[in-house]
Design an enzyme around this catalytic site. Sequence first.
Site, PDB file in Angstrom:
ATOM      1  N   SER A 130     -34.109 -36.817 -25.488  1.00 45.02           N
ATOM      2  CA  SER A 130     -34.758 -37.269 -24.247  1.00 45.02           C
ATOM      3  C   SER A 130     -36.214 -37.700 -24.410  1.00 45.02           C
ATOM      4  O   SER A 130     -36.829 -38.146 -23.444  1.00 45.02           O
ATOM      5  CB  SER A 130     -34.675 -36.178 -23.179  1.00 45.02           C
ATOM      6  OG  SER A 130     -33.368 -36.122 -22.650  1.00 45.02           O
TER       7      SER A 130
ATOM      8  N   LYS B 104     -37.213 -41.042 -23.104  1.00 49.44           N
ATOM      9  CA  LYS B 104     -37.645 -41.326 -21.736  1.00 49.44           C
ATOM     10  C   LYS B 104     -39.130 -41.666 -21.622  1.00 49.44           C
ATOM     11  O   LYS B 104     -39.587 -42.125 -20.570  1.00 49.44           O
ATOM     12  CB  LYS B 104     -37.272 -40.152 -20.835  1.00 49.44           C
ATOM     13  CG  LYS B 104     -35.759 -40.034 -20.659  1.00 49.44           C
ATOM     14  CD  LYS B 104     -35.324 -38.697 -20.114  1.00 49.44           C
ATOM     15  CE  LYS B 104     -33.800 -38.673 -20.017  1.00 49.44           C
ATOM     16  NZ  LYS B 104     -33.247 -37.322 -19.905  1.00 49.44           N
TER      17      LYS B 104
ATOM     18  N   SER C 104     -36.244 -34.522 -16.728  1.00 50.52           N
ATOM     19  CA  SER C 104     -35.439 -35.175 -17.760  1.00 50.52           C
ATOM     20  C   SER C 104     -34.104 -35.669 -17.213  1.00 50.52           C
ATOM     21  O   SER C 104     -33.071 -35.612 -17.899  1.00 50.52           O
ATOM     22  CB  SER C 104     -35.205 -34.237 -18.948  1.00 50.52           C
ATOM     23  OG  SER C 104     -34.892 -34.964 -20.109  1.00 50.52           O
TER      24      SER C 104
END
Length: 373
Positions: free
Chosen positions: A62, A65, A117
Amino acid sequence: MFKKNIIISIITLFFIAVLPVTHSFSIAMAPNESARGAILIERDSGRILYSKNINQKLPMASTTKIMTALIAIEKGDLDETVIVKEEWTNVEGSSIYLKPNEKVKLKDLVYGLILRSGNDAATAIACHIAGSIDNFSVLMNERAKEIGAINTNFTNPHGLHSENHYTTAYDLALISQVALKNETFRKISKTVDYVSDRDLNSHFYNKNKTLWQYDGGDGVKIGYTQAAGRCLVSSATRDDIQLIAVVLNDNNWFNDCYNLFDYGFNNYKNTHILRKGNFIKNISINNGKIDKLPIVINKDFYYPLLKDEVKDIKISVKIPKTLTAPVKKGTVVGEVNITLKDQNIYKGDIKLSESINEKTLKDKMVNFIDSIF
């Protein structure tokens, strides 16, 4: 406009910057972390302070991101309302629990992306900005190349595992460096909790423990998948220096980042090498209303240095001996180069701080009469 005869001078650090450095240094050993790939850089200069396997291609989970948020901020209107489609809600993993046909601000999606997230938030952002995940991935890869992250490839906006979705510790540090220079991203990534305009699931708490566990912690993003392991991009600021630590596939992710920060803050100080307004020399002016013009440094320059590196700084200034009027304010008349142990760390233009008008016929007559009498 200005003559070819150039003065090239090597100026000691003491001439332009006010030294010695008043900060105290306490030397610490380089950390022994457990990451597959790790790096520590200083945000403004990008100087690498610590590295381990920094060019090894690895999945990033993640921490993907960071790029998703950067593109949303750069290309989107954060106050715009996004109408959620059903297919955006059916994404595995972390979620902010979007509902089909829900109306949500793009800003709230970005906060949900970074703090919680949310993979559904990532999907909604991508499809809203670019129409599809594939199109958004193209934008991500184009931006990565612009930044210089040439060993990175994105196939999605959330970081769920894909064989062709990878980065390196170095590339991820570059991407984070650019993101943290964006004021909006910086504000979002250091937010501990955020209340959105949503009717349900409106309160987002940040998963990044750096913000409250480490003194000066102010970002950035955590990530985990079984394939990528524990991945963390972390940032901290002390004494006007912001450090960025990246660890990929690291079971001791937070503590290793904190140890990297300790190493950086204990050993490196942001040294003021060039000071705006410092005098270099006077340049003679041909055919100008003034005979001489003082040339000064146009901007400040800081660089993180070890205590023993201060003596290895060399500053080279190239400027002409004379200028011929007229010359406009802002005209580039020379350059400054700074090296550290023969490695160039700065190159900047020297610009005129004021315009120089040429002599009028009246000025010339007055000068002629003055020369006679």
